[in-house]
Design a protein around this motif. Structure first.
Motif, PDB file in Angstrom:
ATOM      1  N   ALA A  59       6.219  -7.108   8.553  1.00 42.65           N
ATOM      2  CA  ALA A  59       5.921  -5.851   7.870  1.00 42.65           C
ATOM      3  C   ALA A  59       7.207  -5.057   7.672  1.00 42.65           C
ATOM      4  CB  ALA A  59       4.908  -5.028   8.658  1.00 42.65           C
ATOM      5  N   ALA A  60       7.216  -4.242   6.622  1.00 41.94           N
ATOM      6  CA  ALA A  60       8.346  -3.337   6.361  1.00 41.94           C
ATOM      7  C   ALA A  60       7.785  -2.038   5.806  1.00 41.94           C
ATOM      8  CB  ALA A  60       9.325  -3.969   5.383  1.00 41.94           C
ATOM      9  N   TYR A  61       8.457  -0.938   6.134  1.00 38.08           N
ATOM     10  CA  TYR A  61       7.984   0.382   5.730  1.00 38.08           C
ATOM     11  C   TYR A  61       9.146   1.167   5.132  1.00 38.08           C
ATOM     12  CZ  TYR A  61       4.324  -0.965   9.017  1.00 38.08           C
ATOM     13  OH  TYR A  61       3.334  -1.659   9.673  1.00 38.08           O
ATOM     14  N   SER A  62       8.815   2.045   4.195  1.00 37.86           N
ATOM     15  CA  SER A  62       9.883   2.830   3.572  1.00 37.86           C
ATOM     16  C   SER A  62      10.462   3.857   4.538  1.00 37.86           C
ATOM     17  CB  SER A  62       9.372   3.525   2.304  1.00 37.86           C
ATOM     18  OG  SER A  62       8.378   4.477   2.605  1.00 37.86           O
TER      19      SER A  62
ATOM     20  N   LEU B 165      11.505   8.467  -0.649  1.00 41.26           N
ATOM     21  CA  LEU B 165      11.023   7.259   0.023  1.00 41.26           C
ATOM     22  C   LEU B 165       9.733   6.699  -0.573  1.00 41.26           C
ATOM     23  CD1 LEU B 165      11.726   8.213   3.746  1.00 41.26           C
ATOM     24  CD2 LEU B 165      13.167   6.934   2.163  1.00 41.26           C
ATOM     25  N   THR B 166       9.263   7.254  -1.694  1.00 43.14           N
ATOM     26  CA  THR B 166       8.010   6.744  -2.275  1.00 43.14           C
ATOM     27  C   THR B 166       8.132   6.422  -3.758  1.00 43.14           C
ATOM     28  OG1 THR B 166       7.276   9.027  -2.621  1.00 43.14           O
ATOM     29  CG2 THR B 166       6.497   7.928  -0.636  1.00 43.14           C
ATOM     30  N   ASN B 167       9.329   6.457  -4.326  1.00 38.85           N
ATOM     31  CA  ASN B 167       9.462   6.186  -5.757  1.00 38.85           C
ATOM     32  C   ASN B 167       9.650   4.692  -6.028  1.00 38.85           C
ATOM     33  OD1 ASN B 167      12.169   5.682  -5.153  1.00 38.85           O
ATOM     34  ND2 ASN B 167      12.819   7.748  -5.712  1.00 38.85           N
ATOM     35  N   TYR B 168       9.862   4.357  -7.303  1.00 40.43           N
ATOM     36  CA  TYR B 168       9.972   2.946  -7.723  1.00 40.43           C
ATOM     37  C   TYR B 168      11.149   2.262  -7.032  1.00 40.43           C
ATOM     38  CZ  TYR B 168       9.576  -0.980 -11.039  1.00 40.43           C
ATOM     39  OH  TYR B 168       9.374  -2.225 -11.604  1.00 40.43           O
ATOM     40  N   ALA B 169      12.277   2.964  -6.950  1.00 38.96           N
ATOM     41  CA  ALA B 169      13.473   2.386  -6.331  1.00 38.96           C
ATOM     42  C   ALA B 169      13.257   2.140  -4.839  1.00 38.96           C
ATOM     43  CB  ALA B 169      14.667   3.314  -6.548  1.00 38.96           C
TER      44      ALA B 169
ATOM     45  N   ARG C   6       0.849  -1.191   0.000  1.00 36.06           N
ATOM     46  CA  ARG C   6       0.000   0.000   0.000  1.00 36.06           C
ATOM     47  C   ARG C   6       0.891   1.250   0.000  1.00 36.06           C
ATOM     48  NH1 ARG C   6      -2.808  -3.553  -1.007  1.00 36.06           N
ATOM     49  NH2 ARG C   6      -4.796  -4.213  -0.079  1.00 36.06           N
ATOM     50  N   PHE C   7       0.388   2.307  -0.635  1.00 40.60           N
ATOM     51  CA  PHE C   7       1.138   3.558  -0.762  1.00 40.60           C
ATOM     52  C   PHE C   7       0.366   4.708  -0.128  1.00 40.60           C
ATOM     53  CE2 PHE C   7       2.692   0.886  -4.124  1.00 40.60           C
ATOM     54  CZ  PHE C   7       4.045   1.170  -4.197  1.00 40.60           C
ATOM     55  N   THR C   8       1.081   5.571   0.576  1.00 39.46           N
ATOM     56  CA  THR C   8       0.523   6.840   1.037  1.00 39.46           C
ATOM     57  C   THR C   8       1.364   7.953   0.418  1.00 39.46           C
ATOM     58  OG1 THR C   8       1.917   6.967   3.012  1.00 39.46           O
ATOM     59  CG2 THR C   8      -0.156   5.776   3.226  1.00 39.46           C
ATOM     60  N   ASN C   9       1.054   9.201   0.754  1.00 37.84           N
ATOM     61  CA  ASN C   9       1.807  10.312   0.173  1.00 37.84           C
ATOM     62  C   ASN C   9       3.269  10.304   0.593  1.00 37.84           C
ATOM     63  OD1 ASN C   9      -0.416  11.257  -1.150  1.00 37.84           O
ATOM     64  ND2 ASN C   9      -0.965  12.758   0.412  1.00 37.84           N
ATOM     65  N   LYS C  10       3.568   9.806   1.791  1.00 35.46           N
ATOM     66  CA  LYS C  10       4.939   9.887   2.309  1.00 35.46           C
ATOM     67  C   LYS C  10       5.525   8.533   2.683  1.00 35.46           C
ATOM     68  CE  LYS C  10       4.523  14.562   4.198  1.00 35.46           C
ATOM     69  NZ  LYS C  10       4.683  15.410   5.395  1.00 35.46           N
ATOM     70  N   ASP C  11       4.805   7.446   2.473  1.00 32.86           N
ATOM     71  CA  ASP C  11       5.287   6.152   2.961  1.00 32.86           C
ATOM     72  C   ASP C  11       4.837   5.013   2.051  1.00 32.86           C
ATOM     73  OD1 ASP C  11       6.705   4.583   4.686  1.00 32.86           O
ATOM     74  OD2 ASP C  11       5.264   4.628   6.318  1.00 32.86           O
ATOM     75  N   ILE C  12       5.549   3.897   2.160  1.00 32.64           N
ATOM     76  CA  ILE C  12       5.177   2.650   1.483  1.00 32.64           C
ATOM     77  C   ILE C  12       5.086   1.574   2.551  1.00 32.64           C
ATOM     78  CG2 ILE C  12       5.810   0.942  -0.256  1.00 32.64           C
ATOM     79  CD1 ILE C  12       7.527   3.103  -1.599  1.00 32.64           C
ATOM     80  N   THR C  13       4.001   0.815   2.537  1.00 37.45           N
ATOM     81  CA  THR C  13       3.796  -0.260   3.505  1.00 37.45           C
ATOM     82  C   THR C  13       3.776  -1.595   2.765  1.00 37.45           C
ATOM     83  OG1 THR C  13       2.450   1.202   4.879  1.00 37.45           O
ATOM     84  CG2 THR C  13       2.276  -1.153   5.305  1.00 37.45           C
ATOM     85  N   ALA C  14       4.585  -2.537   3.219  1.00 41.17           N
ATOM     86  CA  ALA C  14       4.589  -3.895   2.665  1.00 41.17           C
ATOM     87  C   ALA C  14       4.428  -4.874   3.824  1.00 41.17           C
ATOM     88  CB  ALA C  14       5.888  -4.164   1.911  1.00 41.17           C
TER      89      ALA C  14
END
Length: 296
Positions: free
Chosen positions: A77-80, A92-96, A54-62
């Motif tokens: 769980a892991a977060y960007s 912290l929210t791009n493809y890389a 899942r993606f938010t404006n400032k973070d990525i959640t896996a």
């Protein structure tokens, strides 16, 4: 012709079935969910794991999640926002970053299950499609990709997280058709995909802005400039991040500051036991005073 208003009868409302809450809120696609969590009857209570991104404006959640009657259970769980610990302080929210988050989750869950030595995955990201091969002892950890309501267009960031998890050693059924770099000629251009994994698209944009709009570059990439990251050092930075993730994927608990003692302007609320003890103390004091008066 006269306008006739459509009337809904009492029978309609008596039979009206309210949709699930998360469907009414537009948060869950139950048609997709039921196909992801249904387990074969002959597998009894074996968990069926999902790789949820899942993606938010400032973070990525896996997350690695399994469904139960009581609710969903999160295995790992892991977060960007954890990536600055590994040396990635910007973007912290791009493809890389999505790739790094997927890689972090994969290494973390395999380390939790003590399978990280057997399944190292693809140590160096080349952009080519990779699927883990079963070892002689334990089968690879299998999960199904859960994208939620994300539009699964070619090159979407969710497939960056998928690629990171695959290179990390997870077994996720997939096709290479949605990775960045898949062309109209129906093949995956590994060089283009590698460029996205190592932030090459960001570096190209940085070079373009530097030449055409220097002022916009200063404002748009201000955090990169503060951290000392330029177009030429981005790829090397991501390589170091990947190596750091593989070296130590464990969760590090945040060090919270102890709560400050604030001055109270009212009396503290007592528990039942404290109130009971206070009452007994008052009764004993009252009885002792009464006994003294009787003796006099």
């Amino acid at each position: 012709m006269a306008f006739v208003k459509a009337q809904k009868s009492k029978a309609y409302f008596k039979r009206f079935q309210v949709k699930f809450k998360r469907r009414r809120e537009g948060k869950t696609d139950y048609r997709a969910r039921i196909r992801l969590i249904n387990q074969d009857k002959n597998k009894y209570n074996t968990p069926k794991y999902r790789f949820v991104v899942r993606f938010t404006n400032k973070d990525i959640t896996a997350q690695i999640i399994s469904a139960s009657i009581a609710g969903d259970l999160v295995l790992a769980a892991a977060y960007s926002h954890e990536l600055p610990r590994y040396g990635l302080g910007v973007g912290l929210t791009n493809y890389a970053a999505a790739y790094c988050t997927g890689l972090l989750l994969a290494r973390r869950v395999l380390k939790t299950l003590e399978m990280d030595d057997e399944y190292e995955g693809n140590v160096e990201a080349t952009g080519e499609d990779f699927s883990v091969e079963p070892a002689e002892t334990r089968r690879p950890f299998r999960a199904l990709l859960d994208v939620g309501l994300i539009k699964t267009t070619t090159g979407n960031r969710v497939f960056g997280a998928l690629k990171g998890a695959l290179d990390g050693g997870l077994d996720i059924p997939h096709s290479d058709k949605r990775f960045a770099g898949f062309t109209k000629e129906k093949n995956l251009n590994a060089d283009v995909h590698r460029k996205y994994i190592y932030g090459g698209h960001v570096a190209a944009y940085m070079r373009t802005l530097t030449e055409d709009e220097p002022e916009k570059y200063q404002s748009h990439f201000s955090e990169y400039i503060k951290k000392g990251v330029d177009a030429d050092s981005i790829e090397e930075m991501y390589k170091k991040v990947h190596a750091a993730i593989r070296a130590d994927p464990t969760v590090k608990k945040s060090e919270k500051q102890p709560r400050k003692e604030h001055k109270r302007y009212n009396s503290k609320k007592l528990s039942y036991e404290e109130r009971k003890a206070k009452l007994i103390e008052r009764l004993n004091a009252f009885n002792s005073v009464a006994d003294d008066e009787d003796d006099e």
